[in-house]
Design a protein around this motif. Sequence first.
Motif, PDB file in Angstrom:
ATOM      1  N   ALA A  93       0.817  -1.218   0.000  1.00  0.00           N
ATOM      2  CA  ALA A  93       0.000   0.000   0.000  1.00  0.00           C
ATOM      3  C   ALA A  93       0.849   1.265   0.000  1.00  0.00           C
ATOM      4  CB  ALA A  93      -0.934   0.000   1.209  1.00  0.00           C
ATOM      5  N   ASP A  94       2.161   1.119  -0.114  1.00  0.00           N
ATOM      6  CA  ASP A  94       3.061   2.276  -0.083  1.00  0.00           C
ATOM      7  C   ASP A  94       3.351   2.713  -1.518  1.00  0.00           C
ATOM      8  OD1 ASP A  94       5.012   4.171   0.260  1.00  0.00           O
ATOM      9  OD2 ASP A  94       6.196   3.013   1.691  1.00  0.00           O
ATOM     10  N   THR A  95       2.772   3.833  -1.908  1.00  0.00           N
ATOM     11  CA  THR A  95       2.956   4.346  -3.267  1.00  0.00           C
ATOM     12  C   THR A  95       3.751   5.650  -3.265  1.00  0.00           C
ATOM     13  OG1 THR A  95       0.811   5.454  -3.147  1.00  0.00           O
ATOM     14  CG2 THR A  95       0.857   3.239  -4.110  1.00  0.00           C
ATOM     15  N   THR A  96       4.641   5.787  -2.298  1.00  0.00           N
ATOM     16  CA  THR A  96       5.470   6.994  -2.205  1.00  0.00           C
ATOM     17  C   THR A  96       6.204   7.256  -3.513  1.00  0.00           C
ATOM     18  OG1 THR A  96       5.769   6.622   0.158  1.00  0.00           O
ATOM     19  CG2 THR A  96       7.328   8.105  -0.916  1.00  0.00           C
ATOM     20  N   LEU A  97       6.747   6.194  -4.119  1.00  0.00           N
ATOM     21  CA  LEU A  97       7.470   6.291  -5.378  1.00  0.00           C
ATOM     22  C   LEU A  97       6.929   5.216  -6.310  1.00  0.00           C
ATOM     23  CD1 LEU A  97       9.908   7.785  -6.769  1.00  0.00           C
ATOM     24  CD2 LEU A  97      11.305   5.829  -6.039  1.00  0.00           C
ATOM     25  N   VAL A  98       6.367   5.613  -7.432  1.00  0.00           N
ATOM     26  CA  VAL A  98       5.732   4.662  -8.341  1.00  0.00           C
ATOM     27  C   VAL A  98       6.735   3.639  -8.857  1.00  0.00           C
ATOM     28  CG1 VAL A  98       4.472   4.442 -10.517  1.00  0.00           C
ATOM     29  CG2 VAL A  98       3.933   6.318  -8.943  1.00  0.00           C
ATOM     30  N   PHE A  99       7.948   4.075  -9.142  1.00  0.00           N
ATOM     31  CA  PHE A  99       9.015   3.163  -9.575  1.00  0.00           C
ATOM     32  C   PHE A  99       9.155   2.004  -8.597  1.00  0.00           C
ATOM     33  CE2 PHE A  99      13.502   1.970  -9.144  1.00  0.00           C
ATOM     34  CZ  PHE A  99      13.894   1.706 -10.459  1.00  0.00           C
ATOM     35  N   ALA A 100       9.172   2.310  -7.311  1.00  0.00           N
ATOM     36  CA  ALA A 100       9.298   1.274  -6.288  1.00  0.00           C
ATOM     37  C   ALA A 100       8.054   0.402  -6.248  1.00  0.00           C
ATOM     38  CB  ALA A 100       9.537   1.918  -4.923  1.00  0.00           C
TER      39      ALA A 100
ATOM     40  N   ALA B 204      -4.128   0.817  -4.679  1.00  0.00           N
ATOM     41  CA  ALA B 204      -3.415   1.908  -4.008  1.00  0.00           C
ATOM     42  C   ALA B 204      -2.873   2.903  -5.030  1.00  0.00           C
ATOM     43  CB  ALA B 204      -2.279   1.340  -3.152  1.00  0.00           C
ATOM     44  N   LEU B 205      -2.397   2.404  -6.168  1.00  0.00           N
ATOM     45  CA  LEU B 205      -1.928   3.299  -7.221  1.00  0.00           C
ATOM     46  C   LEU B 205      -3.081   4.098  -7.819  1.00  0.00           C
ATOM     47  CD1 LEU B 205       0.703   1.055  -9.019  1.00  0.00           C
ATOM     48  CD2 LEU B 205       1.164   3.234  -7.898  1.00  0.00           C
ATOM     49  N   GLN B 206      -4.252   3.481  -7.890  1.00  0.00           N
ATOM     50  CA  GLN B 206      -5.425   4.198  -8.392  1.00  0.00           C
ATOM     51  C   GLN B 206      -5.791   5.356  -7.462  1.00  0.00           C
ATOM     52  OE1 GLN B 206      -8.628   1.656  -9.627  1.00  0.00           O
ATOM     53  NE2 GLN B 206     -10.164   3.269  -9.482  1.00  0.00           N
ATOM     54  N   VAL B 207      -5.694   5.110  -6.166  1.00  0.00           N
ATOM     55  CA  VAL B 207      -5.955   6.175  -5.194  1.00  0.00           C
ATOM     56  C   VAL B 207      -4.881   7.248  -5.313  1.00  0.00           C
ATOM     57  CG1 VAL B 207      -6.067   6.717  -2.733  1.00  0.00           C
ATOM     58  CG2 VAL B 207      -7.180   4.657  -3.618  1.00  0.00           C
ATOM     59  N   ARG B 208      -3.631   6.823  -5.436  1.00  0.00           N
ATOM     60  CA  ARG B 208      -2.525   7.771  -5.560  1.00  0.00           C
ATOM     61  C   ARG B 208      -2.711   8.659  -6.789  1.00  0.00           C
ATOM     62  NH1 ARG B 208       1.466  10.903  -3.466  1.00  0.00           N
ATOM     63  NH2 ARG B 208       3.555  10.102  -3.774  1.00  0.00           N
ATOM     64  N   ALA B 209      -3.205   8.094  -7.867  1.00  0.00           N
ATOM     65  CA  ALA B 209      -3.385   8.829  -9.111  1.00  0.00           C
ATOM     66  C   ALA B 209      -4.388   9.966  -8.988  1.00  0.00           C
ATOM     67  CB  ALA B 209      -3.806   7.877 -10.223  1.00  0.00           C
ATOM     68  N   GLN B 210      -5.210   9.919  -7.961  1.00  0.00           N
ATOM     69  CA  GLN B 210      -6.220  10.956  -7.764  1.00  0.00           C
ATOM     70  C   GLN B 210      -5.724  12.097  -6.882  1.00  0.00           C
ATOM     71  OE1 GLN B 210      -9.438   8.646  -6.145  1.00  0.00           O
ATOM     72  NE2 GLN B 210      -9.714   7.454  -8.032  1.00  0.00           N
ATOM     73  N   GLY B 211      -4.459  11.998  -6.424  1.00  0.00           N
ATOM     74  CA  GLY B 211      -3.908  13.008  -5.535  1.00  0.00           C
ATOM     75  C   GLY B 211      -3.187  14.105  -6.278  1.00  0.00           C
TER      76      GLY B 211
ATOM     77  N   GLY C 178       0.796  16.289  -6.665  1.00  0.00           N
ATOM     78  CA  GLY C 178       2.240  16.115  -6.554  1.00  0.00           C
ATOM     79  C   GLY C 178       2.801  15.334  -7.729  1.00  0.00           C
ATOM     80  N   ASP C 179       4.127  15.285  -7.791  1.00  0.00           N
ATOM     81  CA  ASP C 179       4.810  14.628  -8.905  1.00  0.00           C
ATOM     82  C   ASP C 179       4.389  13.175  -9.069  1.00  0.00           C
ATOM     83  OD1 ASP C 179       6.266  16.944  -9.383  1.00  0.00           O
ATOM     84  OD2 ASP C 179       7.978  16.305  -8.175  1.00  0.00           O
ATOM     85  N   GLN C 180       4.423  12.413  -7.984  1.00  0.00           N
ATOM     86  CA  GLN C 180       4.153  10.986  -8.086  1.00  0.00           C
ATOM     87  C   GLN C 180       2.686  10.688  -8.364  1.00  0.00           C
ATOM     88  OE1 GLN C 180       6.523   8.448  -8.236  1.00  0.00           O
ATOM     89  NE2 GLN C 180       7.776  10.280  -8.484  1.00  0.00           N
ATOM     90  N   ALA C 181       1.787  11.555  -7.960  1.00  0.00           N
ATOM     91  CA  ALA C 181       0.376  11.367  -8.321  1.00  0.00           C
ATOM     92  C   ALA C 181       0.210  11.451  -9.832  1.00  0.00           C
ATOM     93  CB  ALA C 181      -0.492  12.412  -7.618  1.00  0.00           C
ATOM     94  N   ARG C 182       0.896  12.403 -10.459  1.00  0.00           N
ATOM     95  CA  ARG C 182       0.818  12.522 -11.919  1.00  0.00           C
ATOM     96  C   ARG C 182       1.457  11.318 -12.605  1.00  0.00           C
ATOM     97  NH1 ARG C 182       1.611  17.872 -10.341  1.00  0.00           N
ATOM     98  NH2 ARG C 182       3.877  17.722 -10.518  1.00  0.00           N
ATOM     99  N   VAL C 183       2.571  10.851 -12.060  1.00  0.00           N
ATOM    100  CA  VAL C 183       3.207   9.663 -12.635  1.00  0.00           C
ATOM    101  C   VAL C 183       2.281   8.457 -12.513  1.00  0.00           C
ATOM    102  CG1 VAL C 183       5.131   8.044 -12.404  1.00  0.00           C
ATOM    103  CG2 VAL C 183       5.547  10.498 -12.216  1.00  0.00           C
ATOM    104  N   ALA C 184       1.615   8.326 -11.373  1.00  0.00           N
ATOM    105  CA  ALA C 184       0.683   7.215 -11.184  1.00  0.00           C
ATOM    106  C   ALA C 184      -0.461   7.289 -12.179  1.00  0.00           C
ATOM    107  CB  ALA C 184       0.151   7.214  -9.755  1.00  0.00           C
ATOM    108  N   ALA C 185      -1.007   8.469 -12.365  1.00  0.00           N
ATOM    109  CA  ALA C 185      -2.157   8.625 -13.256  1.00  0.00           C
ATOM    110  C   ALA C 185      -1.784   8.377 -14.717  1.00  0.00           C
ATOM    111  CB  ALA C 185      -2.751  10.021 -13.090  1.00  0.00           C
ATOM    112  N   ASP C 186      -0.658   8.939 -15.142  1.00  0.00           N
ATOM    113  CA  ASP C 186      -0.307   8.904 -16.558  1.00  0.00           C
ATOM    114  C   ASP C 186       0.363   7.605 -16.988  1.00  0.00           C
ATOM    115  OD1 ASP C 186      -1.265  11.483 -16.582  1.00  0.00           O
ATOM    116  OD2 ASP C 186       0.724  12.423 -16.541  1.00  0.00           O
ATOM    117  N   LEU C 187       1.058   6.960 -16.069  1.00  0.00           N
ATOM    118  CA  LEU C 187       1.879   5.818 -16.453  1.00  0.00           C
ATOM    119  C   LEU C 187       1.821   4.658 -15.471  1.00  0.00           C
ATOM    120  CD1 LEU C 187       4.029   4.533 -18.266  1.00  0.00           C
ATOM    121  CD2 LEU C 187       5.767   5.880 -17.056  1.00  0.00           C
TER     122      LEU C 187
END
Length: 443
Positions: free
Chosen positions: A307-314, A337-344, A346-355
């Motif tokens: 559930a830790d999506t601090t860094l999408v790469f990780a 968890a990445l789907q939730v992150r994508a709705q936030g 910051g940089d990693q939210a955009r990375v989650a949403a787009d990729l």
Amino acid sequence: MPLDAHDLSTSSASPGATQAFEEAVRDLAAHRPSTGAAIGRALEADPDHVPALALKGFANLILARRELAAPAREALAEARRALAAKEGGTGDEQALVEALGHAAEDRFADAADCLDLRFADRPATFLPFKIAHALRFMLGDAAGMLAASQRMMAVWCPGRPMAGFLLGCHAFAVEEHGAYAAAEAYGRQAVAMEPDDAWGLHAVSHVHEMRGETAAGIAWLEASRGSWSRCNNFSFHMAWHLALLHLERGDHERVLHLYDEEVRPQPTDDFRDMANAVSLLWRLERLGVDVGHRWTGLAEIARRRRADTTLVFASLHTLIALVALGDRPAAAELVMALQVRAQGTGDQARVAADLGLPLARVIAGLGGERGALDRLAAALPRLGGSNAQRDLFVLALAETASRRDDAPALRAIGDARRRLKAEDRLIAAVDGRALSARLRAHR
């Protein structure tokens, strides 16, 4: 205020703190495990040492673990308090704290830009340059890394503080753009000037891997083992590069030995160590190698980090481990968890949403991914890391394209990969594995 040995202006009046902080900066440059202790000594000597507090904050953020966000914010608050206590501190200190404020809000790009702007008149000041370089590396901003290092090189000379370490960063930025001859020359010069320049050593190892020069790469890493083996967990990453070179030569027993003794010698929770392990095991399996129970050794950490999506790469490396373990519920939880992150924000939210999210759906076999596979492959630099690290995802997308009989995507992915990396056995093995899976499915 006077400049310290690394060309940074500080407000500290403590000689002990100054010396300890200078040691911390050099240890940081050399990837030494003593960096944290040196920061601690600086803060013991001067609890209001602003650059030490800022570096402590950045160090926590760069580890990209959810539980370290709070210590990073605490370091930021202490640095701001220390600035106030010192009537605003120096301009250099203000710049470091301002950048840390951006980074603590998941705005690494803004933090790096801030450091560039605030040190525009001194682009070769090592600490802000190195921090910005590290942040852009995590963002996959190769263009930003190179632009900054070119500005640095405009004023670089061998007599500058930390000159060899600066040159090693430039070598890596050049390598990530595929200019391998220049990168090798810069990297070798950096290491000749600073034998402890692990990043320069690393840049040259990348060159050999990308050009398919297995014998030269192995010789380079073995000859420099005395330096990189004294690093912090970066030594595990250098061993990973060594293992990849042996993998290309087909020496699977040597690769498994390196995995056990040097790539994953201890069950650490650092995302970079997990990335090394996951990507090596995945490659070995695609080449038909039995990795035994080694995936099981990653299970506890992968499940704990689901559930830790601090860094999408990780997160995506964690997901690959969960899929390899056959833990479908945990894999599905991470995708959610990445789907939730994508709705936030910051940089990693955009990375989650787009990729990150569409790629995660491909990896987990959940379907419904947005965009074609070749477009996902083209966007991979936004995940961060190096070309060599992201090659795992290139190969995974190629495998999916082959399994789906998506010939145009497979051709586009392969062509893009060959522009950076010499042809190797892995791409053929991945395609062959997917073909075998299709044949079994149609029996």
